[in-house]
Motif scaffolding. Structure first.
Motif, PDB file in Angstrom:
ATOM      1  N   ALA A 183      47.703  34.498  38.814  1.00 40.96           N
ATOM      2  CA  ALA A 183      46.347  34.903  39.384  1.00 40.96           C
ATOM      3  C   ALA A 183      45.501  35.564  38.205  1.00 40.96           C
ATOM      4  O   ALA A 183      44.300  35.486  37.861  1.00 40.96           O
ATOM      5  N   TRP A 184      46.242  36.594  37.630  1.00 39.62           N
ATOM      6  CA  TRP A 184      45.719  37.266  36.374  1.00 39.62           C
ATOM      7  C   TRP A 184      45.432  36.228  35.205  1.00 39.62           C
ATOM      8  O   TRP A 184      44.357  36.321  34.821  1.00 39.62           O
ATOM      9  N   GLU A 185      46.350  35.029  35.048  1.00 38.75           N
ATOM     10  CA  GLU A 185      46.076  34.250  34.110  1.00 38.75           C
ATOM     11  C   GLU A 185      44.941  33.502  34.416  1.00 38.75           C
ATOM     12  O   GLU A 185      43.929  33.000  33.421  1.00 38.75           O
ATOM     13  N   VAL A 186      44.827  33.021  35.588  1.00 39.96           N
ATOM     14  CA  VAL A 186      43.387  32.363  35.993  1.00 39.96           C
ATOM     15  C   VAL A 186      41.979  33.184  35.568  1.00 39.96           C
ATOM     16  O   VAL A 186      41.221  32.697  35.064  1.00 39.96           O
ATOM     17  N   ASP A 187      42.285  34.285  35.844  1.00 38.09           N
ATOM     18  CA  ASP A 187      41.144  35.249  35.560  1.00 38.09           C
ATOM     19  C   ASP A 187      40.625  35.330  34.188  1.00 38.09           C
ATOM     20  O   ASP A 187      39.679  35.405  33.755  1.00 38.09           O
ATOM     21  N   GLN A 188      41.974  35.447  33.358  1.00 39.18           N
ATOM     22  CA  GLN A 188      41.595  35.434  31.800  1.00 39.18           C
ATOM     23  C   GLN A 188      41.227  33.914  31.298  1.00 39.18           C
ATOM     24  O   GLN A 188      40.220  34.255  30.524  1.00 39.18           O
ATOM     25  N   VAL A 190      39.347  31.657  33.273  1.00 45.41           N
ATOM     26  CA  VAL A 190      38.235  31.520  33.614  1.00 45.41           C
ATOM     27  C   VAL A 190      36.921  32.433  32.794  1.00 45.41           C
ATOM     28  O   VAL A 190      35.942  32.178  32.509  1.00 45.41           O
ATOM     29  N   GLY A 191      37.427  33.687  32.459  1.00 44.70           N
ATOM     30  CA  GLY A 191      36.637  34.731  32.082  1.00 44.70           C
ATOM     31  C   GLY A 191      36.154  34.295  30.537  1.00 44.70           C
ATOM     32  O   GLY A 191      35.117  35.121  30.069  1.00 44.70           O
ATOM     33  N   LEU A 216      42.801  30.948  44.938  1.00 42.62           N
ATOM     34  CA  LEU A 216      42.128  30.985  43.599  1.00 42.62           C
ATOM     35  C   LEU A 216      41.107  30.159  43.381  1.00 42.62           C
ATOM     36  O   LEU A 216      40.423  30.289  42.289  1.00 42.62           O
ATOM     37  N   ARG A 219      37.722  31.330  42.010  1.00 41.56           N
ATOM     38  CA  ARG A 219      37.555  32.133  40.753  1.00 41.56           C
ATOM     39  C   ARG A 219      36.846  31.112  39.959  1.00 41.56           C
ATOM     40  O   ARG A 219      36.399  31.667  38.790  1.00 41.56           O
TER      41      ARG A 219
END
Length: 460
Positions: A183-188, A190-191, A216, A219
């Motif tokens: 989940a943290w990697e997805v945020d990074q 997409v961000g 997710l 996101r």
């Protein structure tokens, strides 16, 4: 902690290919056994040797695969592909085609380097035009998984490692899985708002993707597509573990692509490797990279030497009948010349007899060559197989290894059983027979060398 031993890796790899060669030979000749017990015994021995050989080759590769010290320390001018996934997906991405049970039981498995590629290895080779695929490894691993080159980081530094690779990656492969780290990697990902550099890999089954999309999917700016309804075509042509890929337009519009093969039960060994570039054709074209890298590994000298040895093994026996006719006619001409001399015939008569005998012998050879059309057909087959060995054909090279072990044994047994007859042949013929018996074992030993295996693997 990684515990690699390169020497043990080389030994396991060599022994593994010897076991695969012997096991494939046992599976191939099991139907020729005179008894049912012999056939079942050969089947059991073949399966055991093939399974043991696959294990040894894969374990040897784990000892030899490179381990990165850090994702931050990669050369600045090197293109990389970042492979992000949950560690729980590692066993699935480590599957190989050679251990599929129906191939062992219902076919004479002919393992090649392609059959020993993991799903992750296939993914890495498919995206090789974008750069070297790298990833973080599970801290509890004793040996690295096969596929992406891994770096092992602590709980305190792994995020820094991911960010360093993410900032420079030419392509990011994100496996739709589960876990807080993912989940943290997805945020990074997409961000950074670089959708054209992202490919979402759908693996395992519909349920895993459904859980990922539910947790997710929001996101992603334009969401994620539904898993399409199951169809018979997909059931027959789907890959071993990797099912689909999702690529994105510049505005985050997702595009779903099924990673299906073209024919059922054909190309299973490299289905993911071949299907991924086809499905992501737009991604490759957009990045201006080829769908496949041209192999650059030079042809080993062992391959160059093995081709004439294989040709000698299969073609010299075809020359023996022609040689026998020529020798018989030569002896006949000599006898006629000797008989005509003491009879008091004119010198021209003796010469004429000899000339007639030579003409007869010449015609005999021509008649033999013109009527023996199967010989020409067999020569064409040998030439085609030799060309495939020269080009690094994995199936033909594996067949040459098997034949180099088993065929000379049968040929030597036949020669020993009929030794009195062969003992009457000329010395040259006996020398040719010795060359025939020895050429294939020598070729087999050459083709099992590590540089040959690496060369064949680089061309797949």
């Amino acid at each position: 902690m990684i515990e690699q031993t390169p020497l043990q890796g080389r030994r396991l790899s060599a022994l593994g290919w010897v076991a695969l060669t012997l096991g494939s030979g046992c599976l191939g000749i099991r139907y020729g056994s005179a008894t049912a017990w012999g056939s079942w015994g050969l089947l059991a021995a073949g399966v055991i040797l093939v399974v043991a050989g696959v294990w040894a080759v894969l374990r040897g590769r784990q000892h030899l695969t490179p381990v990165l010290t850090s994702l931050q320390g990669l050369p600045a001018d090197e293109r990389v592909v970042l492979f992000l996934r949950a560690f729980s997906d590692d066993p699935g991405f480590s599957r190989v085609a050679a251990l599929r049970w129906f191939r062992l039981l219902f076919t004479s498995l002919l393992p090649t380097p392609a059959h020993l590629r993991t799903e992750e290895d296939q993914v890495g080779r498919a995206v090789a035009p974008f750069g070297r695929m790298v990833a973080l490894g599970r801290p509890s691993d004793r040996l690295p998984r096969l596929g992406a080159e891994r770096s092992y980081a602590s709980d305190e530094t792994w995020r820094t490692e991911v960010l360093a690779a993410l900032d420079r990656a030419a392509l990011v492969l994100l496996v739709a899985g589960a876990g807080r780290s993912l989940a943290w990697e997805v945020d990074q990902v997409v961000g950074r708002d670089a959708p054209t550099r992202l490919v979402l890999v759908v693996s395992r089954d519909r349920d895993q993707y459904g859980r990922f999309r539910e947790s997710l999917g929001d996101r992603f700016p334009n969401g994620l597509p539904d898993y399409p309804p199951a169809r018979m075509r997909h059931r027959l042509l789907r890959g071993r573990y990797v099912r689909a890929a999702i690529w994105f337009d510049g505005d985050w519009t997702p595009h779903w692509e099924m990673l299906d093969g073209r024919f059922p039960l054909i190309g299973l060994a490299r289905r993911t490797q071949r299907a991924l570039p086809r499905a992501l054709r737009t991604v490759y074209q957009r990045a201006d990279v080829p769908a496949r890298l041209t192999p650059t590994t030079p042809r080993p000298w062992a391959v160059k030497l093995s081709v004439p040895l294989i040709a000698a093994f299969w073609l010299i026996p075809l020359a023996l009948p022609v040689l026998a006719v020529i020798l018989a006619d030569a002896v006949n001409a000599a006898v006629n010349a000797a008989l005509s001399g003491p009879s008091g015939a004119p010198a021209g008569t003796g010469t004429g007899a000899s000339g007639d005998s030579f003409t007869i012998g010449h015609n005999n050879v021509l008649d033999l060559l013109s009527t023996a059309w199967p010989m020409w057909l067999w020569m064409a087959v040998v030439a085609a197989c030799g060309y495939r060995v020269w080009r690094g054909g994995p199936y033909v090279i594996m067949m040459a290894r098997i034949q180099g072990v088993f065929v000379p044994v049968y040929l030597l047994a036949f020669i020993l059983a009929t030794l009195p007859a062969y003992a009457r042949l000329a010395f040259v013929t006996l020398g040719l027979l010795v060359l025939v018996v020895l050429s294939m074992p020598v070729a087999a030993m050459l083709l099992i060398r590590r540089d040959v295996r690496d060369w064949v693997d680089s061309r797949l």
